[in-house]
Design an enzyme around this catalytic site. Sequence first.
Site, PDB file in Angstrom:
ATOM      1  N   ASP A  34      49.399  62.816  70.218  1.00  0.00           N
ATOM      2  CA  ASP A  34      48.406  63.481  69.395  1.00  0.00           C
ATOM      3  C   ASP A  34      49.074  64.219  68.242  1.00  0.00           C
ATOM      4  O   ASP A  34      50.258  64.586  68.311  1.00  0.00           O
ATOM      5  CB  ASP A  34      47.597  64.469  70.242  1.00  0.00           C
ATOM      6  CG  ASP A  34      46.770  63.776  71.302  1.00  0.00           C
ATOM      7  OD1 ASP A  34      46.142  62.758  70.979  1.00  0.00           O
ATOM      8  OD2 ASP A  34      46.768  64.245  72.452  1.00  0.00           O
ATOM      9  N   LYS A  35      48.299  64.470  67.216  1.00  0.00           N
ATOM     10  CA  LYS A  35      48.809  65.159  66.031  1.00  0.00           C
ATOM     11  C   LYS A  35      49.434  66.498  66.389  1.00  0.00           C
ATOM     12  O   LYS A  35      50.445  66.916  65.814  1.00  0.00           O
ATOM     13  CB  LYS A  35      47.670  65.356  65.020  1.00  0.00           C
ATOM     14  CG  LYS A  35      48.085  65.947  63.686  1.00  0.00           C
ATOM     15  CD  LYS A  35      46.895  66.015  62.739  1.00  0.00           C
ATOM     16  CE  LYS A  35      47.297  66.594  61.388  1.00  0.00           C
ATOM     17  NZ  LYS A  35      46.149  66.655  60.449  1.00  0.00           N
TER      18      LYS A  35
END
Length: 206
Positions: free
Chosen positions: A42-43
């Site tokens: 995930d970012k």
Amino acid sequence: MLSRYFIIYKPFGVVTQFSGEEPTLASLFAFPKSVYPVGRLDKDSEGLLIITDDKFLNNQLLNPRFGHQRTYYAQVEGAPEPESLKQLGKGVTINVDGRDYETKPAIAKLLDPIPFLPDRDPPIRYRATIPDTWISLTLIEGKNRQVRKMTAAVGHPTLRLVRWSMEKITIEGFEVGEVREMDEETVYHKLGLTGFRKTNGGGRKF
């Protein structure tokens, strides 16, 4: 044509793709056009990411039938009691695609001493009144935002999340954003796949 293998330390805030919302993986290195990330982070997560054009390896690491270990270091809110760690190890109920899901057995333990990791940019917000603790979680599955959901399920939300290793490939000694290329033999050995040979995009034991 020989496959290419890149091991990177994905920074916080970088999107696990080569185009679209920036910053992307393309901002880290001039990767060949043929490669792609195996899985995703995930970012707001950091750490180990394998980038390759090896379809067989991609299937081995992502197919649920194969349970390769991946270890995450999570800085969590509060100080988990032994019972919480035991619960994480046995399995907890999380929401996956709108349904309850019981996580598979894992290895959960406190990290003592605290691991050496490069500073995150931006740093975690410091709160003097709320302690935080680093734990290690080793999983054999990878549901969407699984580690964050698991720690929240036992009352300890994740503040910072770093994927440290996949089997014996680690980011030990890496700087944030660093990219290293490895040869196929080394990658397969460290992932415990030396008993396989690729055949036209597939594989067989030998």
